[in-house]
Design a protein around this motif. Sequence first.
Motif, PDB file in Angstrom:
ATOM      1  N   TYR A  91      34.655  56.675  41.518  1.00  0.00           N
ATOM      2  CA  TYR A  91      33.911  55.467  41.886  1.00  0.00           C
ATOM      3  C   TYR A  91      32.399  55.615  41.746  1.00  0.00           C
ATOM      4  O   TYR A  91      31.709  54.613  41.539  1.00  0.00           O
ATOM      5  CB  TYR A  91      34.236  55.070  43.323  1.00  0.00           C
ATOM      6  CG  TYR A  91      35.549  54.334  43.473  1.00  0.00           C
ATOM      7  CD1 TYR A  91      36.617  54.581  42.621  1.00  0.00           C
ATOM      8  CD2 TYR A  91      35.722  53.389  44.459  1.00  0.00           C
ATOM      9  CE1 TYR A  91      37.813  53.914  42.758  1.00  0.00           C
ATOM     10  CE2 TYR A  91      36.927  52.705  44.603  1.00  0.00           C
ATOM     11  CZ  TYR A  91      37.959  52.976  43.741  1.00  0.00           C
ATOM     12  OH  TYR A  91      39.153  52.306  43.867  1.00  0.00           O
ATOM     13  N   PRO A  95      32.852  56.583  36.632  1.00  0.00           N
ATOM     14  CA  PRO A  95      33.822  55.480  36.665  1.00  0.00           C
ATOM     15  C   PRO A  95      34.364  55.081  35.296  1.00  0.00           C
ATOM     16  O   PRO A  95      35.547  54.758  35.167  1.00  0.00           O
ATOM     17  CB  PRO A  95      33.033  54.334  37.305  1.00  0.00           C
ATOM     18  CG  PRO A  95      31.604  54.681  37.099  1.00  0.00           C
ATOM     19  CD  PRO A  95      31.534  56.178  37.148  1.00  0.00           C
ATOM     20  N   ARG A 328      24.405  56.182  40.447  1.00  0.00           N
ATOM     21  CA  ARG A 328      24.825  54.883  40.995  1.00  0.00           C
ATOM     22  C   ARG A 328      24.634  54.879  42.508  1.00  0.00           C
ATOM     23  O   ARG A 328      24.948  55.839  43.183  1.00  0.00           O
ATOM     24  CB  ARG A 328      26.292  54.614  40.658  1.00  0.00           C
ATOM     25  CG  ARG A 328      26.523  54.340  39.189  1.00  0.00           C
ATOM     26  CD  ARG A 328      28.006  54.190  38.895  1.00  0.00           C
ATOM     27  NE  ARG A 328      28.214  53.908  37.481  1.00  0.00           N
ATOM     28  CZ  ARG A 328      28.245  54.828  36.531  1.00  0.00           C
ATOM     29  NH1 ARG A 328      28.091  56.099  36.860  1.00  0.00           N
ATOM     30  NH2 ARG A 328      28.416  54.499  35.264  1.00  0.00           N
ATOM     31  N   VAL A 332      31.815  51.791  41.846  1.00  0.00           N
ATOM     32  CA  VAL A 332      32.390  50.933  40.815  1.00  0.00           C
ATOM     33  C   VAL A 332      33.905  50.974  40.979  1.00  0.00           C
ATOM     34  O   VAL A 332      34.537  52.000  40.758  1.00  0.00           O
ATOM     35  CB  VAL A 332      32.007  51.410  39.410  1.00  0.00           C
ATOM     36  CG1 VAL A 332      32.671  50.544  38.345  1.00  0.00           C
ATOM     37  CG2 VAL A 332      30.491  51.392  39.236  1.00  0.00           C
ATOM     38  N   ASN A 334      37.627  49.090  40.048  1.00  0.00           N
ATOM     39  CA  ASN A 334      38.324  48.139  39.187  1.00  0.00           C
ATOM     40  C   ASN A 334      39.462  47.425  39.905  1.00  0.00           C
ATOM     41  O   ASN A 334      40.150  46.608  39.295  1.00  0.00           O
ATOM     42  CB  ASN A 334      38.877  48.862  37.959  1.00  0.00           C
ATOM     43  CG  ASN A 334      37.779  49.416  37.090  1.00  0.00           C
ATOM     44  OD1 ASN A 334      36.700  48.850  36.997  1.00  0.00           O
ATOM     45  ND2 ASN A 334      38.040  50.550  36.460  1.00  0.00           N
ATOM     46  N   GLN A 349      39.123  44.973  35.430  1.00  0.00           N
ATOM     47  CA  GLN A 349      38.810  45.435  34.084  1.00  0.00           C
ATOM     48  C   GLN A 349      40.019  45.249  33.184  1.00  0.00           C
ATOM     49  O   GLN A 349      41.147  45.415  33.621  1.00  0.00           O
ATOM     50  CB  GLN A 349      38.400  46.915  34.109  1.00  0.00           C
ATOM     51  CG  GLN A 349      37.802  47.409  32.803  1.00  0.00           C
ATOM     52  CD  GLN A 349      37.380  48.855  32.898  1.00  0.00           C
ATOM     53  OE1 GLN A 349      38.171  49.718  33.232  1.00  0.00           O
ATOM     54  NE2 GLN A 349      36.115  49.125  32.605  1.00  0.00           N
TER      55      GLN A 349
END
Length: 433
Positions: A91, A95, A328, A332, A334, A349
Amino acid sequence: MGISTYAWGINASTPIITSPPSWISAIQLPPTATSWASYAAVGIVGYVSLCSALRFTRIKRLKRKLGFTDRASLSRMTIEEAQAIAKHAMYYEFPIFYDLSLRFALLKTYAVKNVAKTLVSVSDLAKTEQAPKRYLLLLFAQFRPHDDEFLKAVARMNFLHAPYIKSGKILNEDLLYVLWASMAEPVRFMRLYEWRALTDMEHAAVGALWKHIGDLMGIDYEVELGRNTWADGIEFMDHVTAWASAYEDKYMHPYPEVRKLGEVLMDLLLTSYPKFARPMTHQISLVLTGDRMRHAFGFPEPGVAITQFTYTLLLGRMLAMRFLSLPRFFPVSNLSEPDPKTGRMYHYQYMKEPWYNPPTWKARWGLEAWFFWIFGGILPGDKGAALKPEGFLFTDIGPKYRMGKGSEEIAKAGHLGKLRAADESPFTVIKKA
């Protein structure tokens, strides 16, 4: 006649002034090009140093927090800790390529005999129109090992495998190979293509998490590996990797079923991109597939130029991520959390078709949506209810003819959580149900 010195108020005998008056010296002249270059160099060095320093801050903090400072400490890693570390890698750290490595792991399993024969005969994966939705099978990093969703995911996978295990179409060794690909590909991908390789802590966590999943799947390690205990996830993965090489020697060959799957999956990949990009995408895919899988799928070998171009792109991305990109600050993901009312989850995604994608404003009007639309792609909501924009339940996962079935097995998934406590190591002997 020239202008006389008198006209300028200067006597010919007066010496010429060779230095400017003090008031001129006081004027601050603009920096020279050299000064600007110096400032730019200092700024670039400072930014690169900042990126380099911050890039490793999060993983160092996590390592200190959990206390996994050396190889010996990895033997006490619990399944909860292993999942948390793997989730952090997926994450925050990697990612894009972590997700890609799991897709590639699935692709690798399709290149072996028993798996390919079963998929071609009974699965939607041999059908281009149904294949895209099956990329949802390996999402165990989303939930903690004792969350209902984690256990339901394992239960659903066991339900889908059960008939073929019972009939002998899927063997214990096939399940172990699928497990190996799922844990080994992320380690390999990060080592080769990402801005850094996985640390020993992350490596051990991925191995430990999948060892626990394999236990819940009922894989008999002792039959294939000659033992069922290991010190940590690294030792376990190394042992299975040596075994997997011999398995591939035996089963990864260009059987008709394997070549059929290769055609479908390559078509799925290529039709996910605009027509003008497909030739290049095809060649790059051949480079990443590798010799053994190319041979099994019947794909041609790529040329030297495209191979060099592909690895140059990967190296450029690696250096840019390592030295020019800040880490980050937000995860992130999905996959959504389950809806409190319906229990359904969204998948954000997609490659070719937006299965389980909600038709939100961003999904239909954001920058990525415009890119898909310009090049003829399908946006969430374009096909109405056909691609299930309302999200999915675990009973939706699998071949079309088994969708909606297996709810009893899903309801009983809680018993899997009783086989091992959250604070236990995945390498303790599992309890019998």
